[in-house]
Design a protein around this motif. Structure first.
Motif, PDB file in Angstrom:
ATOM      1  N   GLY A 194       0.797  -1.157   0.019  1.00  0.00           N
ATOM      2  CA  GLY A 194       0.124  -0.049   0.124  1.00  0.00           C
ATOM      3  C   GLY A 194       0.862   1.246  -0.024  1.00  0.00           C
ATOM      4  N   ASP A 195       2.093   1.096   0.147  1.00  0.00           N
ATOM      5  CA  ASP A 195       3.058   2.395  -0.001  1.00  0.00           C
ATOM      6  C   ASP A 195       2.620   3.121  -1.439  1.00  0.00           C
ATOM      7  OD1 ASP A 195       4.260   1.940   2.521  1.00  0.00           O
ATOM      8  OD2 ASP A 195       6.212   1.539   1.605  1.00  0.00           O
ATOM      9  N   LYS A 196       2.670   4.298  -1.035  1.00  0.00           N
ATOM     10  CA  LYS A 196       2.708   5.463  -2.253  1.00  0.00           C
ATOM     11  C   LYS A 196       4.080   6.096  -2.535  1.00  0.00           C
ATOM     12  CE  LYS A 196      -2.391   6.322  -1.542  1.00  0.00           C
ATOM     13  NZ  LYS A 196      -2.774   5.204  -2.515  1.00  0.00           N
ATOM     14  N   ILE A 197       4.882   5.650  -3.326  1.00  0.00           N
ATOM     15  CA  ILE A 197       6.027   6.283  -3.741  1.00  0.00           C
ATOM     16  C   ILE A 197       6.011   7.373  -4.925  1.00  0.00           C
ATOM     17  CG2 ILE A 197       8.562   5.544  -4.913  1.00  0.00           C
ATOM     18  CD1 ILE A 197       7.959   2.841  -3.455  1.00  0.00           C
ATOM     19  N   PRO A 198       6.662   8.430  -4.777  1.00  0.00           N
ATOM     20  CA  PRO A 198       6.459   9.423  -5.870  1.00  0.00           C
ATOM     21  C   PRO A 198       7.435   8.815  -7.237  1.00  0.00           C
ATOM     22  CG  PRO A 198       7.541  10.355  -3.636  1.00  0.00           C
ATOM     23  CD  PRO A 198       7.507   8.901  -3.567  1.00  0.00           C
ATOM     24  N   GLY A 206      13.681   5.649 -10.242  1.00  0.00           N
ATOM     25  CA  GLY A 206      12.275   5.259  -9.948  1.00  0.00           C
ATOM     26  C   GLY A 206      11.555   4.608 -11.004  1.00  0.00           C
ATOM     27  N   LEU A 207      10.224   4.863 -10.793  1.00  0.00           N
ATOM     28  CA  LEU A 207       9.328   4.074 -11.776  1.00  0.00           C
ATOM     29  C   LEU A 207       8.404   5.190 -12.173  1.00  0.00           C
ATOM     30  CD1 LEU A 207       8.867   0.897  -9.763  1.00  0.00           C
ATOM     31  CD2 LEU A 207      10.092   0.972 -11.926  1.00  0.00           C
ATOM     32  N   PRO A 208       7.540   4.950 -13.418  1.00  0.00           N
ATOM     33  CA  PRO A 208       6.529   5.764 -13.732  1.00  0.00           C
ATOM     34  C   PRO A 208       5.334   5.480 -12.991  1.00  0.00           C
ATOM     35  CG  PRO A 208       7.451   4.654 -15.794  1.00  0.00           C
ATOM     36  CD  PRO A 208       8.079   4.041 -14.372  1.00  0.00           C
ATOM     37  N   ALA A 209       4.521   6.501 -12.933  1.00  0.00           N
ATOM     38  CA  ALA A 209       2.988   6.030 -12.048  1.00  0.00           C
ATOM     39  C   ALA A 209       2.561   5.170 -12.660  1.00  0.00           C
ATOM     40  CB  ALA A 209       2.343   7.516 -12.066  1.00  0.00           C
ATOM     41  N   GLY A 210       2.024   4.384 -11.242  1.00  0.00           N
ATOM     42  CA  GLY A 210       1.355   2.983 -11.729  1.00  0.00           C
ATOM     43  C   GLY A 210       1.191   2.163 -10.504  1.00  0.00           C
ATOM     44  N   VAL A 211       0.665   1.121 -10.827  1.00  0.00           N
ATOM     45  CA  VAL A 211       0.532   0.086  -9.592  1.00  0.00           C
ATOM     46  C   VAL A 211       1.518  -1.222  -9.851  1.00  0.00           C
ATOM     47  CG1 VAL A 211      -1.053  -1.180  -8.065  1.00  0.00           C
ATOM     48  CG2 VAL A 211      -2.121   0.860  -9.128  1.00  0.00           C
ATOM     49  N   GLN A 253       5.816 -29.433   2.105  1.00  0.00           N
ATOM     50  CA  GLN A 253       5.095 -28.749   2.997  1.00  0.00           C
ATOM     51  C   GLN A 253       5.883 -27.722   3.702  1.00  0.00           C
ATOM     52  OE1 GLN A 253       2.503 -31.630   4.897  1.00  0.00           O
ATOM     53  NE2 GLN A 253       1.087 -31.960   3.162  1.00  0.00           N
ATOM     54  N   ARG A 254       5.810 -26.610   3.424  1.00  0.00           N
ATOM     55  CA  ARG A 254       6.710 -25.321   4.157  1.00  0.00           C
ATOM     56  C   ARG A 254       6.070 -23.897   3.732  1.00  0.00           C
ATOM     57  NH1 ARG A 254       9.152 -26.591  -0.782  1.00  0.00           N
ATOM     58  NH2 ARG A 254       9.820 -24.630  -1.992  1.00  0.00           N
ATOM     59  N   GLY A 255       6.685 -23.166   4.538  1.00  0.00           N
ATOM     60  CA  GLY A 255       6.547 -21.650   3.872  1.00  0.00           C
ATOM     61  C   GLY A 255       7.276 -21.380   2.703  1.00  0.00           C
ATOM     62  N   ALA A 256       6.794 -20.425   1.822  1.00  0.00           N
ATOM     63  CA  ALA A 256       7.365 -20.346   0.447  1.00  0.00           C
ATOM     64  C   ALA A 256       8.850 -19.528   0.976  1.00  0.00           C
ATOM     65  CB  ALA A 256       6.679 -19.251  -0.242  1.00  0.00           C
ATOM     66  N   GLN A 257       9.885 -19.595   0.246  1.00  0.00           N
ATOM     67  CA  GLN A 257      11.058 -18.941   0.379  1.00  0.00           C
ATOM     68  C   GLN A 257      11.141 -17.616  -0.032  1.00  0.00           C
ATOM     69  OE1 GLN A 257      10.585 -21.819  -1.476  1.00  0.00           O
ATOM     70  NE2 GLN A 257      11.438 -21.507  -3.355  1.00  0.00           N
ATOM     71  N   ASP A 258      10.064 -17.145  -1.066  1.00  0.00           N
ATOM     72  CA  ASP A 258      10.140 -16.022  -1.587  1.00  0.00           C
ATOM     73  C   ASP A 258       8.914 -15.119  -1.007  1.00  0.00           C
ATOM     74  OD1 ASP A 258      12.113 -15.792  -3.603  1.00  0.00           O
ATOM     75  OD2 ASP A 258      11.176 -17.698  -4.525  1.00  0.00           O
ATOM     76  N   ASP A 259       8.812 -13.868  -1.388  1.00  0.00           N
ATOM     77  CA  ASP A 259       8.031 -12.936  -0.950  1.00  0.00           C
ATOM     78  C   ASP A 259       7.538 -11.948  -2.051  1.00  0.00           C
ATOM     79  OD1 ASP A 259       6.052 -11.748   0.955  1.00  0.00           O
ATOM     80  OD2 ASP A 259       7.612 -10.103   1.443  1.00  0.00           O
ATOM     81  N   CYS A 260       6.307 -11.498  -2.092  1.00  0.00           N
ATOM     82  CA  CYS A 260       5.884 -10.364  -2.866  1.00  0.00           C
ATOM     83  C   CYS A 260       5.036  -9.457  -2.359  1.00  0.00           C
ATOM     84  CB  CYS A 260       4.907 -11.232  -4.211  1.00  0.00           C
ATOM     85  SG  CYS A 260       5.668 -12.096  -5.321  1.00  0.00           S
ATOM     86  N   THR A 261       5.069  -8.137  -2.641  1.00  0.00           N
ATOM     87  CA  THR A 261       4.082  -7.186  -2.179  1.00  0.00           C
ATOM     88  C   THR A 261       3.765  -6.241  -3.213  1.00  0.00           C
ATOM     89  OG1 THR A 261       3.775  -5.622  -0.295  1.00  0.00           O
ATOM     90  CG2 THR A 261       5.860  -5.454  -1.290  1.00  0.00           C
ATOM     91  N   LYS A 262       2.638  -5.534  -2.975  1.00  0.00           N
ATOM     92  CA  LYS A 262       2.044  -4.511  -3.964  1.00  0.00           C
ATOM     93  C   LYS A 262       2.433  -3.064  -3.556  1.00  0.00           C
ATOM     94  CE  LYS A 262      -1.124  -8.189  -5.677  1.00  0.00           C
ATOM     95  NZ  LYS A 262      -2.470  -8.654  -5.703  1.00  0.00           N
ATOM     96  N   PHE A 263       2.433  -2.260  -4.376  1.00  0.00           N
ATOM     97  CA  PHE A 263       2.774  -0.836  -4.097  1.00  0.00           C
ATOM     98  C   PHE A 263       2.241   0.084  -5.215  1.00  0.00           C
ATOM     99  CE2 PHE A 263       6.621  -1.978  -5.808  1.00  0.00           C
ATOM    100  CZ  PHE A 263       6.910  -0.842  -6.591  1.00  0.00           C
ATOM    101  N   GLU A 264       1.993   1.481  -4.669  1.00  0.00           N
ATOM    102  CA  GLU A 264       1.637   2.337  -5.946  1.00  0.00           C
ATOM    103  C   GLU A 264       2.720   3.342  -6.112  1.00  0.00           C
ATOM    104  OE1 GLU A 264      -2.562   3.900  -5.885  1.00  0.00           O
ATOM    105  OE2 GLU A 264      -2.382   3.037  -4.034  1.00  0.00           O
ATOM    106  N   VAL A 265       3.005   3.736  -7.392  1.00  0.00           N
ATOM    107  CA  VAL A 265       3.814   5.016  -7.580  1.00  0.00           C
ATOM    108  C   VAL A 265       2.925   5.795  -8.169  1.00  0.00           C
ATOM    109  CG1 VAL A 265       5.710   5.622  -9.098  1.00  0.00           C
ATOM    110  CG2 VAL A 265       5.862   3.472  -8.106  1.00  0.00           C
ATOM    111  N   VAL A 266       3.153   7.334  -7.470  1.00  0.00           N
ATOM    112  CA  VAL A 266       2.066   8.247  -7.669  1.00  0.00           C
ATOM    113  C   VAL A 266       2.830   9.425  -8.372  1.00  0.00           C
ATOM    114  CG1 VAL A 266       0.544   7.490  -6.107  1.00  0.00           C
ATOM    115  CG2 VAL A 266       2.180   9.018  -5.458  1.00  0.00           C
ATOM    116  N   ALA A 267       2.283  10.214  -9.175  1.00  0.00           N
ATOM    117  CA  ALA A 267       2.646  11.484  -9.756  1.00  0.00           C
ATOM    118  C   ALA A 267       2.844  12.309  -8.854  1.00  0.00           C
ATOM    119  CB  ALA A 267       1.846  11.819 -11.077  1.00  0.00           C
ATOM    120  N   ALA A 268       3.617  13.402  -8.898  1.00  0.00           N
ATOM    121  CA  ALA A 268       3.650  14.492  -7.879  1.00  0.00           C
ATOM    122  C   ALA A 268       2.354  15.216  -8.218  1.00  0.00           C
ATOM    123  CB  ALA A 268       4.969  15.362  -8.060  1.00  0.00           C
ATOM    124  N   GLN A 269       1.609  15.653  -7.015  1.00  0.00           N
ATOM    125  CA  GLN A 269       0.467  16.173  -6.958  1.00  0.00           C
ATOM    126  C   GLN A 269       0.726  17.654  -7.656  1.00  0.00           C
ATOM    127  OE1 GLN A 269      -1.998  15.936  -3.898  1.00  0.00           O
ATOM    128  NE2 GLN A 269      -1.252  13.981  -3.378  1.00  0.00           N
TER     129      GLN A 269
END
Length: 328
Positions: free
Chosen positions: A130-134, A221-226, A247-263
């Motif tokens: 859920g982070d919003k990165i410029p 950085g990155l262009p605006a987007g999700v 049967q185990r926990g995964a060795q890798d991780d993923c997360t989702k975030f937003e990149v937002v244009a400067a208001q």
């Protein structure tokens, strides 16, 4: 008169044959001795042959034999081979250290597999969900790992998948971590992204802070987007890590975030008649358009509410009533 010479010649042939036979016998005996010594040392005199003690007999079974534990309805039978699939890639395009986009066959063994207590785990610590990165702003992707002896990253151009997974003296996998970032459109997207398309990719080839924390810099950085950011933890030769149990926990991780244009990046820079053109100046008519610009009539709209009459930016609180700052 010729008889003595013929007899002597015949005797020479016989003796030569005996000598050759003895030499051949000697060589055969030496070869047999080498094979015996090789088996005793879990090796063979020919390095392209499978050592007897390296043979795993489980590869001879489909897993569906009568009396076998773990059989379930719908289970697939395993392919079988009496020689550990040593020639599985015969007649096919061999990977041979290359990243072949048309596909290939790799005959390298999986290698050493860690104990359950040494299984790899990872958590992305930045960005958080859920982070919003410029937009267009450099930031770090950071990953906290456990039981990965990181910093071992071979030449991916010539040695891709050319050696088995290996362990250090603590029993941890020797390898590294990749991070990959893909544009997924929306936070609630249900469409798997195209794996051939990514916004950022980095193989982290250093050991980080020595305590499992690894970082990759997303320069500019990155262009605006999700976006979705994921780890891809690998052994030294870039192959995905192999674990001891299913049967185990995964060795890798993923997360989702937003990149937002400067208001306010598209807002007016020229406020009212006497505005000095501050970067985030509000529009003279309605105070809109600037970064967090407020309404001209009531000065509301956020921390940096614009003032319609002066083109200045309020520096104060949510109601925009604090003293004005000139942002020319």
């Amino acid at each position: 008169m010729l008889f003595p010479y013929l007899a002597l010649f015949a005797a020479s042939l016989i003796n030569g044959a005996v000598v050759s036979s003895n030499l051949a016998y000697g060589r055969d005996q030496e070869t047999r001795s080498q094979e015996i010594r090789g088996r005793q040392n879990n090796q063979t005199p020919n390095k392209t042959c499978l050592a007897a003690k390296s043979l795993q007999t489980a590869s001879e079974k489909t897993g569906q034999e009568a009396g076998t534990d773990g059989i379930k309805a719908g289970q697939a039978p395993s392919a079988t081979d009496d020689a550990n699939f040593i020639n599985f890639c015969s007649g096919q395009t061999i990977t041979n250290g290359l990243q072949l986009t048309a596909g290939s066959c790799n005959g390298i063994p999986m290698g050493k597999i860690p104990a359950s207590k040494n299984m790899v785990s990872a958590m992305i610590t930045n960005p958080q969900i859920g982070d919003k990165i410029p937009a267009d702003t450099t930031f770090n992707v950071s990953v906290q790992t456990s039981h990965l002896n990181a910093g071992f990253f071979v030449n991916p151009t010539t040695n891709y998948y050319t050696a088995p997974q290996d362990l250090d003296n603590k029993g941890d996998i020797i390898g590294h971590c990749h991070v990959t970032v893909q544009d997924i459109g929306t936070l609630k997207s249900t469409t798997p992204p195209d794996p051939t398309t990514f916004a950022f990719f980095k193989g982290i080839d250093d050991a980080g802070n020595g305590k499992g924390l690894l970082q990759a810099v997303v320069t500019d950085g990155l262009p605006a987007g999700v976006y979705r950011v994921c780890t891809m933890i690998a052994a030294r030769n870039h192959q995905p890590v192999n674990m001891p149990v299913a049967q185990r926990g995964a060795q890798d991780d993923c997360t989702k975030f937003e990149v937002v244009a400067a208001q306010g990046s598209n807002g007016s820079a020229s406020g009212g008649n006497n505005s000095k053109g501050g970067k985030n100046a509000g529009n003279a008519n309605n105070g809109k358009g600037g970064k967090n610009a407020g309404n001209a009539n009531n000065g509301k709209g956020g921390k940096n509410a614009g003032n319609a009459n002066t083109g200045k930016m309020a520096s104060g609180k949510v109601d925009g009533k604090a003293q004005d700052q000139n942002l020319a």
